[in-house]
Scaffold this motif. Structure first.
Motif, PDB file in Angstrom:
ATOM      1  N   LEU A  20       0.836  -1.207   0.000  1.00 45.67           N
ATOM      2  CA  LEU A  20       0.000   0.000   0.000  1.00 45.67           C
ATOM      3  C   LEU A  20       0.868   1.254   0.000  1.00 45.67           C
ATOM      4  O   LEU A  20       0.583   2.221  -0.712  1.00 45.67           O
ATOM      5  CB  LEU A  20      -0.938   0.000   1.203  1.00 45.67           C
ATOM      6  CG  LEU A  20      -2.083  -1.006   1.147  1.00 45.67           C
ATOM      7  CD1 LEU A  20      -2.762  -1.105   2.510  1.00 45.67           C
ATOM      8  CD2 LEU A  20      -3.088  -0.637   0.067  1.00 45.67           C
ATOM      9  N   LYS A  21       1.926   1.230   0.807  1.00 47.07           N
ATOM     10  CA  LYS A  21       2.819   2.393   0.847  1.00 47.07           C
ATOM     11  C   LYS A  21       3.506   2.600  -0.500  1.00 47.07           C
ATOM     12  O   LYS A  21       3.702   3.740  -0.940  1.00 47.07           O
ATOM     13  CB  LYS A  21       3.846   2.238   1.964  1.00 47.07           C
ATOM     14  CG  LYS A  21       3.234   2.426   3.335  1.00 47.07           C
ATOM     15  CD  LYS A  21       4.263   2.354   4.436  1.00 47.07           C
ATOM     16  CE  LYS A  21       3.642   2.661   5.781  1.00 47.07           C
ATOM     17  NZ  LYS A  21       4.638   2.722   6.852  1.00 47.07           N
ATOM     18  N   LYS A  22       3.835   1.518  -1.171  1.00 49.12           N
ATOM     19  CA  LYS A  22       4.442   1.617  -2.497  1.00 49.12           C
ATOM     20  C   LYS A  22       3.448   2.217  -3.496  1.00 49.12           C
ATOM     21  O   LYS A  22       3.818   3.035  -4.333  1.00 49.12           O
ATOM     22  CB  LYS A  22       4.906   0.237  -2.957  1.00 49.12           C
ATOM     23  CG  LYS A  22       5.646   0.250  -4.261  1.00 49.12           C
ATOM     24  CD  LYS A  22       6.163  -1.124  -4.627  1.00 49.12           C
ATOM     25  CE  LYS A  22       6.885  -1.065  -5.964  1.00 49.12           C
ATOM     26  NZ  LYS A  22       7.387  -2.385  -6.350  1.00 49.12           N
ATOM     27  N   ARG A  23       2.176   1.811  -3.389  1.00 48.73           N
ATOM     28  CA  ARG A  23       1.149   2.342  -4.286  1.00 48.73           C
ATOM     29  C   ARG A  23       0.969   3.847  -4.125  1.00 48.73           C
ATOM     30  O   ARG A  23       0.629   4.542  -5.074  1.00 48.73           O
ATOM     31  CB  ARG A  23      -0.189   1.649  -4.045  1.00 48.73           C
ATOM     32  CG  ARG A  23      -0.260   0.272  -4.654  1.00 48.73           C
ATOM     33  CD  ARG A  23      -1.599  -0.378  -4.463  1.00 48.73           C
ATOM     34  NE  ARG A  23      -2.684   0.388  -5.054  1.00 48.73           N
ATOM     35  CZ  ARG A  23      -3.966   0.203  -4.762  1.00 48.73           C
ATOM     36  NH1 ARG A  23      -4.323  -0.715  -3.901  1.00 48.73           N
ATOM     37  NH2 ARG A  23      -4.886   0.943  -5.351  1.00 48.73           N
ATOM     38  N   LEU A  24       1.203   4.362  -2.914  1.00 50.47           N
ATOM     39  CA  LEU A  24       1.075   5.809  -2.679  1.00 50.47           C
ATOM     40  C   LEU A  24       2.073   6.605  -3.511  1.00 50.47           C
ATOM     41  O   LEU A  24       1.857   7.781  -3.791  1.00 50.47           O
ATOM     42  CB  LEU A  24       1.271   6.145  -1.201  1.00 50.47           C
ATOM     43  CG  LEU A  24       0.067   6.017  -0.303  1.00 50.47           C
ATOM     44  CD1 LEU A  24       0.438   6.396   1.124  1.00 50.47           C
ATOM     45  CD2 LEU A  24      -1.100   6.850  -0.777  1.00 50.47           C
ATOM     46  N   ASN A  25       3.165   5.988  -3.917  1.00 53.37           N
ATOM     47  CA  ASN A  25       4.170   6.667  -4.734  1.00 53.37           C
ATOM     48  C   ASN A  25       3.729   6.833  -6.184  1.00 53.37           C
ATOM     49  O   ASN A  25       4.362   7.569  -6.935  1.00 53.37           O
ATOM     50  CB  ASN A  25       5.500   5.913  -4.688  1.00 53.37           C
ATOM     51  CG  ASN A  25       6.149   5.982  -3.327  1.00 53.37           C
ATOM     52  OD1 ASN A  25       6.016   6.969  -2.619  1.00 53.37           O
ATOM     53  ND2 ASN A  25       6.832   4.931  -2.947  1.00 53.37           N
ATOM     54  N   ASN A  26       2.643   6.158  -6.563  1.00 52.77           N
ATOM     55  CA  ASN A  26       2.136   6.245  -7.928  1.00 52.77           C
ATOM     56  C   ASN A  26       1.517   7.628  -8.148  1.00 52.77           C
ATOM     57  O   ASN A  26       0.574   8.017  -7.459  1.00 52.77           O
ATOM     58  CB  ASN A  26       1.088   5.149  -8.159  1.00 52.77           C
ATOM     59  CG  ASN A  26       0.613   5.084  -9.579  1.00 52.77           C
ATOM     60  OD1 ASN A  26       0.803   5.997 -10.367  1.00 52.77           O
ATOM     61  ND2 ASN A  26      -0.027   3.982  -9.908  1.00 52.77           N
ATOM     62  N   THR A  27       2.035   8.373  -9.106  1.00 55.61           N
ATOM     63  CA  THR A  27       1.550   9.730  -9.370  1.00 55.61           C
ATOM     64  C   THR A  27       0.225   9.750 -10.111  1.00 55.61           C
ATOM     65  O   THR A  27      -0.396  10.802 -10.220  1.00 55.61           O
ATOM     66  CB  THR A  27       2.595  10.530 -10.178  1.00 55.61           C
ATOM     67  OG1 THR A  27       2.875   9.821 -11.388  1.00 55.61           O
ATOM     68  CG2 THR A  27       3.868  10.715  -9.380  1.00 55.61           C
ATOM     69  N   LEU A  29      -2.550   8.287  -9.187  1.00 55.13           N
ATOM     70  CA  LEU A  29      -3.684   8.047  -8.294  1.00 55.13           C
ATOM     71  C   LEU A  29      -4.565   9.287  -8.180  1.00 55.13           C
ATOM     72  O   LEU A  29      -4.065  10.412  -8.099  1.00 55.13           O
ATOM     73  CB  LEU A  29      -3.193   7.684  -6.887  1.00 55.13           C
ATOM     74  CG  LEU A  29      -2.503   6.347  -6.694  1.00 55.13           C
ATOM     75  CD1 LEU A  29      -2.004   6.231  -5.259  1.00 55.13           C
ATOM     76  CD2 LEU A  29      -3.442   5.212  -7.006  1.00 55.13           C
ATOM     77  N   SER A  30      -5.860   9.055  -8.136  1.00 50.35           N
ATOM     78  CA  SER A  30      -6.779  10.163  -7.884  1.00 50.35           C
ATOM     79  C   SER A  30      -6.754  10.481  -6.387  1.00 50.35           C
ATOM     80  O   SER A  30      -6.236   9.704  -5.579  1.00 50.35           O
ATOM     81  CB  SER A  30      -8.197   9.780  -8.312  1.00 50.35           C
ATOM     82  OG  SER A  30      -8.725   8.794  -7.442  1.00 50.35           O
ATOM     83  N   LYS A  31      -7.346  11.619  -6.031  1.00 51.95           N
ATOM     84  CA  LYS A  31      -7.398  11.994  -4.619  1.00 51.95           C
ATOM     85  C   LYS A  31      -8.180  10.957  -3.819  1.00 51.95           C
ATOM     86  O   LYS A  31      -7.815  10.632  -2.692  1.00 51.95           O
ATOM     87  CB  LYS A  31      -8.032  13.368  -4.452  1.00 51.95           C
ATOM     88  CG  LYS A  31      -7.161  14.498  -4.919  1.00 51.95           C
ATOM     89  CD  LYS A  31      -7.832  15.834  -4.695  1.00 51.95           C
ATOM     90  CE  LYS A  31      -6.944  16.956  -5.213  1.00 51.95           C
ATOM     91  NZ  LYS A  31      -7.577  18.265  -5.001  1.00 51.95           N
ATOM     92  N   ASP A  32      -9.257  10.431  -4.404  1.00 57.50           N
ATOM     93  CA  ASP A  32     -10.066   9.424  -3.707  1.00 57.50           C
ATOM     94  C   ASP A  32      -9.286   8.139  -3.492  1.00 57.50           C
ATOM     95  O   ASP A  32      -9.349   7.539  -2.411  1.00 57.50           O
ATOM     96  CB  ASP A  32     -11.350   9.120  -4.493  1.00 57.50           C
ATOM     97  CG  ASP A  32     -12.338  10.270  -4.442  1.00 57.50           C
ATOM     98  OD1 ASP A  32     -12.284  11.070  -3.488  1.00 57.50           O
ATOM     99  OD2 ASP A  32     -13.175  10.360  -5.363  1.00 57.50           O
ATOM    100  N   ARG A  35      -6.722   8.730  -0.767  1.00 60.68           N
ATOM    101  CA  ARG A  35      -7.362   8.780   0.547  1.00 60.68           C
ATOM    102  C   ARG A  35      -7.731   7.373   1.028  1.00 60.68           C
ATOM    103  O   ARG A  35      -7.519   7.031   2.188  1.00 60.68           O
ATOM    104  CB  ARG A  35      -8.604   9.674   0.479  1.00 60.68           C
ATOM    105  CG  ARG A  35      -9.259   9.916   1.798  1.00 60.68           C
ATOM    106  CD  ARG A  35     -10.384  10.952   1.772  1.00 60.68           C
ATOM    107  NE  ARG A  35     -11.168  10.955   0.554  1.00 60.68           N
ATOM    108  CZ  ARG A  35     -11.214  11.984  -0.296  1.00 60.68           C
ATOM    109  NH1 ARG A  35     -10.525  13.084  -0.061  1.00 60.68           N
ATOM    110  NH2 ARG A  35     -11.976  11.919  -1.381  1.00 60.68           N
ATOM    111  N   LEU A  36      -8.247   6.539   0.130  1.00 59.73           N
ATOM    112  CA  LEU A  36      -8.609   5.167   0.471  1.00 59.73           C
ATOM    113  C   LEU A  36      -7.384   4.362   0.900  1.00 59.73           C
ATOM    114  O   LEU A  36      -7.420   3.639   1.900  1.00 59.73           O
ATOM    115  CB  LEU A  36      -9.297   4.486  -0.711  1.00 59.73           C
ATOM    116  CG  LEU A  36      -9.695   3.032  -0.512  1.00 59.73           C
ATOM    117  CD1 LEU A  36     -10.712   2.894   0.609  1.00 59.73           C
ATOM    118  CD2 LEU A  36     -10.265   2.464  -1.804  1.00 59.73           C
ATOM    119  N   ILE A  37      -6.297   4.508   0.156  1.00 56.04           N
ATOM    120  CA  ILE A  37      -5.063   3.790   0.493  1.00 56.04           C
ATOM    121  C   ILE A  37      -4.543   4.240   1.855  1.00 56.04           C
ATOM    122  O   ILE A  37      -4.129   3.420   2.678  1.00 56.04           O
ATOM    123  CB  ILE A  37      -3.998   3.986  -0.610  1.00 56.04           C
ATOM    124  CG1 ILE A  37      -4.440   3.261  -1.882  1.00 56.04           C
ATOM    125  CG2 ILE A  37      -2.632   3.482  -0.145  1.00 56.04           C
ATOM    126  CD1 ILE A  37      -3.584   3.567  -3.095  1.00 56.04           C
TER     127      ILE A  37
END
Length: 51
Positions: A20-27, A29-32, A35-37
């Protein structure tokens, strides 16, 4: 992780948290999605007592 033993469940939660933390680095991603992650990360960290 309240016990002294490191279980498969602990490992699985740790790997989910890292993913999940790795996915947060994906530019892309929408704001929603972001926020979900973050909510999922907080839930796992609380469960693992990382608060």
């Amino acid at each position: 992780m309240t016990t002294g033993c490191y279980t498969c469940k602990d490992y699985r939660e740790e790997m989910m948290l890292l993913g999940l933390k790795k996915r947060l680095n994906n530019t892309d991603l929408s704001k929603d999605e972001r926020r979900l992650i973050k909510k999922q990360i907080e839930k796992i960290e609380k469960k693992m007592q990382f608060d």
